[in-house]
Design a protein around this motif. Structure first.
Motif, PDB file in Angstrom:
ATOM      1  N   LEU A  74       8.793  -2.625  -3.300  1.00 40.99           N
ATOM      2  CA  LEU A  74       7.587  -2.752  -2.492  1.00 40.99           C
ATOM      3  C   LEU A  74       7.943  -2.670  -1.020  1.00 40.99           C
ATOM      4  CD1 LEU A  74       4.530  -3.457  -2.326  1.00 40.99           C
ATOM      5  CD2 LEU A  74       5.205  -5.877  -2.409  1.00 40.99           C
ATOM      6  N   ALA A  75       7.114  -1.940  -0.249  1.00 37.89           N
ATOM      7  CA  ALA A  75       7.346  -1.832   1.190  1.00 37.89           C
ATOM      8  C   ALA A  75       6.013  -1.741   1.918  1.00 37.89           C
ATOM      9  CB  ALA A  75       8.203  -0.605   1.514  1.00 37.89           C
ATOM     10  N   SER A 159      -2.121   7.391  24.350  1.00 31.16           N
ATOM     11  CA  SER A 159      -2.642   6.133  24.883  1.00 31.16           C
ATOM     12  C   SER A 159      -3.650   5.418  23.990  1.00 31.16           C
ATOM     13  CB  SER A 159      -3.298   6.386  26.251  1.00 31.16           C
ATOM     14  OG  SER A 159      -4.331   7.354  26.147  1.00 31.16           O
ATOM     15  N   VAL A 160      -4.255   6.113  23.039  1.00 34.48           N
ATOM     16  CA  VAL A 160      -5.335   5.533  22.234  1.00 34.48           C
ATOM     17  C   VAL A 160      -4.857   5.329  20.802  1.00 34.48           C
ATOM     18  CG1 VAL A 160      -7.660   5.886  21.336  1.00 34.48           C
ATOM     19  CG2 VAL A 160      -7.102   6.611  23.660  1.00 34.48           C
ATOM     20  N   GLY A 161      -5.273   4.209  20.215  1.00 39.07           N
ATOM     21  CA  GLY A 161      -4.928   3.958  18.829  1.00 39.07           C
ATOM     22  C   GLY A 161      -5.574   2.677  18.349  1.00 39.07           C
ATOM     23  N   ALA A 162      -5.223   2.256  17.136  1.00 43.68           N
ATOM     24  CA  ALA A 162      -5.771   1.047  16.540  1.00 43.68           C
ATOM     25  C   ALA A 162      -4.881   0.656  15.371  1.00 43.68           C
ATOM     26  CB  ALA A 162      -7.204   1.286  16.057  1.00 43.68           C
ATOM     27  N   PRO A 163      -4.924  -0.623  14.969  1.00 39.96           N
ATOM     28  CA  PRO A 163      -4.176  -1.022  13.776  1.00 39.96           C
ATOM     29  C   PRO A 163      -4.677  -0.274  12.538  1.00 39.96           C
ATOM     30  CG  PRO A 163      -4.959  -2.946  14.997  1.00 39.96           C
ATOM     31  CD  PRO A 163      -5.644  -1.749  15.584  1.00 39.96           C
ATOM     32  N   THR A 164      -3.858  -0.227  11.506  1.00 40.71           N
ATOM     33  CA  THR A 164      -4.252   0.401  10.250  1.00 40.71           C
ATOM     34  C   THR A 164      -5.439  -0.363   9.659  1.00 40.71           C
ATOM     35  OG1 THR A 164      -1.903   0.900   9.935  1.00 40.71           O
ATOM     36  CG2 THR A 164      -3.352   1.242   8.047  1.00 40.71           C
ATOM     37  N   PRO A 165      -6.522   0.332   9.278  1.00 36.82           N
ATOM     38  CA  PRO A 165      -7.742  -0.370   8.876  1.00 36.82           C
ATOM     39  C   PRO A 165      -7.655  -1.104   7.546  1.00 36.82           C
ATOM     40  CG  PRO A 165      -7.997   2.002   8.615  1.00 36.82           C
ATOM     41  CD  PRO A 165      -6.712   1.794   9.335  1.00 36.82           C
ATOM     42  N   ILE A 166      -6.752  -0.681   6.662  1.00 38.96           N
ATOM     43  CA  ILE A 166      -6.585  -1.344   5.362  1.00 38.96           C
ATOM     44  C   ILE A 166      -5.085  -1.508   5.100  1.00 38.96           C
ATOM     45  CG2 ILE A 166      -8.743  -0.467   4.375  1.00 38.96           C
ATOM     46  CD1 ILE A 166      -7.102   1.711   2.956  1.00 38.96           C
ATOM     47  N   PRO A 167      -4.704  -2.459   4.261  1.00 31.20           N
ATOM     48  CA  PRO A 167      -3.278  -2.561   3.925  1.00 31.20           C
ATOM     49  C   PRO A 167      -2.794  -1.329   3.171  1.00 31.20           C
ATOM     50  CG  PRO A 167      -4.585  -4.106   2.617  1.00 31.20           C
ATOM     51  CD  PRO A 167      -5.495  -3.539   3.655  1.00 31.20           C
ATOM     52  N   VAL A 168      -1.609  -0.868   3.516  1.00 30.31           N
ATOM     53  CA  VAL A 168      -0.996   0.305   2.893  1.00 30.31           C
ATOM     54  C   VAL A 168       0.379  -0.106   2.385  1.00 30.31           C
ATOM     55  CG1 VAL A 168      -0.204   2.671   3.228  1.00 30.31           C
ATOM     56  CG2 VAL A 168      -2.231   1.852   4.454  1.00 30.31           C
ATOM     57  N   LEU A 169       0.595   0.013   1.089  1.00 31.79           N
ATOM     58  CA  LEU A 169       1.840  -0.396   0.461  1.00 31.79           C
ATOM     59  C   LEU A 169       2.472   0.790  -0.259  1.00 31.79           C
ATOM     60  CD1 LEU A 169      -0.049  -2.976   0.716  1.00 31.79           C
ATOM     61  CD2 LEU A 169       1.287  -3.940  -1.143  1.00 31.79           C
ATOM     62  N   VAL A 170       3.787   0.801  -0.319  1.00 36.11           N
ATOM     63  CA  VAL A 170       4.518   1.851  -1.031  1.00 36.11           C
ATOM     64  C   VAL A 170       5.278   1.210  -2.192  1.00 36.11           C
ATOM     65  CG1 VAL A 170       6.274   3.649  -0.877  1.00 36.11           C
ATOM     66  CG2 VAL A 170       4.721   3.257   1.051  1.00 36.11           C
ATOM     67  N   VAL A 171       5.057   1.747  -3.401  1.00 31.15           N
ATOM     68  CA  VAL A 171       5.705   1.234  -4.611  1.00 31.15           C
ATOM     69  C   VAL A 171       6.356   2.396  -5.351  1.00 31.15           C
ATOM     70  CG1 VAL A 171       4.001  -0.626  -4.812  1.00 31.15           C
ATOM     71  CG2 VAL A 171       3.627   1.537  -6.043  1.00 31.15           C
ATOM     72  N   GLU A 172       7.010   2.062  -6.447  1.00 30.26           N
ATOM     73  CA  GLU A 172       7.702   3.085  -7.221  1.00 30.26           C
ATOM     74  C   GLU A 172       6.710   4.014  -7.934  1.00 30.26           C
ATOM     75  OE1 GLU A 172       6.933  -0.246 -10.134  1.00 30.26           O
ATOM     76  OE2 GLU A 172       7.592  -0.087  -8.032  1.00 30.26           O
ATOM     77  N   GLU A 173       7.179   5.205  -8.227  1.00 29.44           N
ATOM     78  CA  GLU A 173       6.388   6.167  -8.988  1.00 29.44           C
ATOM     79  C   GLU A 173       6.130   5.612 -10.386  1.00 29.44           C
ATOM     80  OE1 GLU A 173       6.562  10.977  -8.657  1.00 29.44           O
ATOM     81  OE2 GLU A 173       8.316  10.003  -9.522  1.00 29.44           O
ATOM     82  N   GLY A 174       4.896   5.737 -10.860  1.00 34.17           N
ATOM     83  CA  GLY A 174       4.566   5.248 -12.196  1.00 34.17           C
ATOM     84  C   GLY A 174       4.043   3.828 -12.239  1.00 34.17           C
ATOM     85  N   TYR A 175       3.871   3.206 -11.098  1.00 36.43           N
ATOM     86  CA  TYR A 175       3.370   1.822 -11.053  1.00 36.43           C
ATOM     87  C   TYR A 175       2.030   1.697 -11.771  1.00 36.43           C
ATOM     88  CZ  TYR A 175       1.225  -2.391  -9.049  1.00 36.43           C
ATOM     89  OH  TYR A 175       0.576  -3.592  -8.875  1.00 36.43           O
ATOM     90  N   SER A 176       1.139   2.648 -11.548  1.00 35.88           N
ATOM     91  CA  SER A 176      -0.205   2.554 -12.123  1.00 35.88           C
ATOM     92  C   SER A 176      -0.195   2.657 -13.642  1.00 35.88           C
ATOM     93  CB  SER A 176      -1.125   3.627 -11.526  1.00 35.88           C
ATOM     94  OG  SER A 176      -0.612   4.922 -11.793  1.00 35.88           O
ATOM     95  N   LEU A 177       0.872   3.218 -14.227  1.00 36.26           N
ATOM     96  CA  LEU A 177       0.945   3.330 -15.682  1.00 36.26           C
ATOM     97  C   LEU A 177       1.090   1.962 -16.341  1.00 36.26           C
ATOM     98  CD1 LEU A 177       3.325   6.439 -15.992  1.00 36.26           C
ATOM     99  CD2 LEU A 177       0.820   6.383 -16.145  1.00 36.26           C
ATOM    100  N   LYS A 178       1.512   0.980 -15.572  1.00 32.35           N
ATOM    101  CA  LYS A 178       1.686  -0.373 -16.106  1.00 32.35           C
ATOM    102  C   LYS A 178       0.371  -1.157 -16.105  1.00 32.35           C
ATOM    103  CE  LYS A 178       6.268  -0.409 -13.952  1.00 32.35           C
ATOM    104  NZ  LYS A 178       7.114  -1.067 -12.927  1.00 32.35           N
ATOM    105  N   LEU A 179      -0.652  -0.607 -15.460  1.00 28.81           N
ATOM    106  CA  LEU A 179      -1.913  -1.318 -15.311  1.00 28.81           C
ATOM    107  C   LEU A 179      -2.902  -0.855 -16.375  1.00 28.81           C
ATOM    108  CD1 LEU A 179      -2.332  -0.974 -11.432  1.00 28.81           C
ATOM    109  CD2 LEU A 179      -0.974  -2.656 -12.708  1.00 28.81           C
TER     110      LEU A 179
END
Length: 525
Positions: A74-75, A159-179
């Protein structure tokens, strides 16, 4: 000239001494410790005194992260803020960078998507996810864990920007297959972004030349960062020593905040340390004293690439030439201020993308023969250059085959060069003609950042061909300053008539012509 074997011996030794496997985030306590360690190593190797330059920046700190169901890896990275999400999940099929992949997304879900081909495009996927109503984005990556900076602004503004609007996570390939379809996903992030100070290291080595040759790399890094960019620091140290031994007055720079740190959440978040340095250099009136800036960034695998000013980069033999500059690298910060540059890197090979911002960026990932080769190539180019014929040839190719306004600009530029000299003209010309470009709409067109000389002409000629081929983008942007250069598609996506494009071209060339005339007055008065 020092032999290749001796160069390799030095870069191998220095790289091993520099590598400690510790992540260094700009503006953190870890950076303070790293700067002291690096300072001692530089002073010992180059036998000089290092100055430590303060750089104001934004520093992102992760305090806590959980994802349930728990992944294997997880990152998360800047600029995700503290957040708590608990919701059903939905897998997005297709390329998450394409708007059509988000059609029909059920609002209020946690989105799970595959990693884009270019990992940095996770930012684009996150913005699409947010606009589609996703509460969070989980990216399945074959290279996980991976840290990719995201933010809440579509463009790449200085000069212009903003924080990321939603959390963004990086996981291993195939994570969704466990759900299973009824699984509720829980995301908890605790993170802060604070104003802090980073540190750029500078060491000057006097020589017999009146001008200064600068060699640099960045010392901040994700995970252990051997390719990105510990090996670059070692290459810069060896190159600085070699150039100085050949009589060049030389300056070594180890930049902070290459990975992130721009103030105000600016969406051109990278290369902030070098951009801050370049701004200070230009404001002090010392840009014209710089002969060349050499930059190393992930220059450790084949195919080795070289970018930079044509009068230097086109002299390099034994590497792929990516004309003309590398907008992803620190060298670009100085290039747009008028400093001649030479950047050696390995962006974006398949091998590099697999390692980019991951824990696998370790010494075993580098080809030390390539590392040494990169040093040798840039030293040879620095000694041979500048070759102004290469620049003149490039400008002739760009402007000489263009419309009347482009040919008129070429004639005037060549006239100034004959009277003032290319060495005096180059800096002023680069400041008005070299621009970062996004050939397309940020939302609707896939495009890599490019650095183009006279994009007013190059983009226009490309657009005419793409209109005929039925593949014209929506817009062309000059990034950084965030200025639309061309609007190609109107309401409903209909392509504007070529006559309208011609009017836009003439308007762009009128602005450029005024700038060329100002350069002429400045140099020939």
């Amino acid at each position: 000239m020092v032999s290749l074997s001796t160069i390799k011996e030095d870069v191998v030794r220095l790289s091993r001494e520099l590598y400690n496997g510790v992540e260094v985030v700009a503006g953190s306590f870890e950076e303070v410790r790293e700067v002291e360690r690096l300072r001692g190593m530089i002073e010992s190797y180059l036998e000089g005194r290092v100055k430590v330059l303060d750089v104001p920046l934004l520093s992102w700190r992760l305090k806590g992260l959980t994802l349930d169901p728990k992944p294997e890896v997880l990152a998360v990275a800047p600029y995700v803020e503290s957040s708590s999400v608990k919701a059903p999940w939905f897998r997005v099929e297709g390329d998450p960078v394409k708007p059509r992949s988000w059609r029909g997304f059920p609002e209020g879900r946690v989105a799970i998507a595959k990693e884009p081909v270019n990992p940095d495009d996770i930012k684009v996927a996150a913005l699409h996810a947010s606009e589609a109503g996703a509460l969070a984005l989980i990216v399945e990556s074959p290279s996980a864990p991976r840290k990719i900076v995201t933010n809440g602004y579509w463009g790449y503004s200085y000069s212009v920007g903003a924080p990321t609007p939603i959390p963004v996570l990086v996981v291993e390939e195939g994570y969704s297959l466990k759900l299973n379809p009824q699984t509720v996903v829980s995301v908890e992030v605790e993170a802060v972004t604070i104003e802090s100070t980073g540190y750029t290291l500078q060491l000057d080595l006097p020589g017999s030349s009146d001008d200064i040759s600068i060699v640099g790399a960045h010392h901040d890094r994700w995970y252990g960062g051997f390719l990105d960019d510990i090996v670059g620091i070692a290459q810069a140290m060896v190159t600085a020593k070699m150039l100085n031994s050949l009589g060049f007055t030389t300056r070594l720079l180890a930049f902070t905040a290459e990975e992130h740190g721009a103030l105000g959440y600016a969406s051109w978040y990278w290369a902030w340390g070098s951009r801050f340095y370049a701004d200070q250099l230009y404001a002090s009136g010392l840009v014209e004293d710089i002969r060349l800036f050499v930059n190393f960034d992930m220059a450790a695998t084949e195919p080795l690439k070289v970018s930079g000013s044509p009068q230097y980069s086109l002299l390099v033999e034994g590497a792929d030439n990516r004309c003309c500059e590398c907008p992803e690298c620190d060298s670009f910060s100085l290039a747009v201020k008028g400093v001649p540059t030479l950047c050696v890197h390995s962006l974006w090979s398949q091998d590099v993308r697999a390692l980019y911002h991951t824990p696998r960026d370790t010494p075993s990932s580098a080809n030390m023969d390539v590392v040494a080769k990169a040093v040798k190539l840039v030293v040879e180019s620095a000694v041979k250059g500048p070759s102004w014929d290469h620049l003149e040839h490039l400008l002739t190719l760009i402007l000489g085959g263009g419309p009347l306004e482009a040919r008129r600009a070429l004639y005037t530029i060549n006239t100034i060069a004959r009277r003032a000299g290319w060495d005096r003209l180059y800096g002023s010309l680069a400041r008005i003609a070299l621009k970062p470009v996004h050939y397309g709409s940020y939302r609707f067109d896939e495009a890599e950042l490019e650095a183009l000389w006279f994009p007013e002409v190059q983009a226009y000629q490309r657009l005419l061909k793409d209109v005929d081929a039925g593949k014209a983008p929506h817009e062309v942007w000059v990034t950084g300053d965030e200025r639309i250069l061309y609007v190609i598609r109107g309401a409903g996506g209909k392509v504007v008539p070529k006559m309208e494009l011609a009017k836009q071209f003439k308007a762009n060339m009128s602005i450029l012509w005024d700038q060329i005339v100002e350069v002429q007055r400045e140099l020939l008065r």
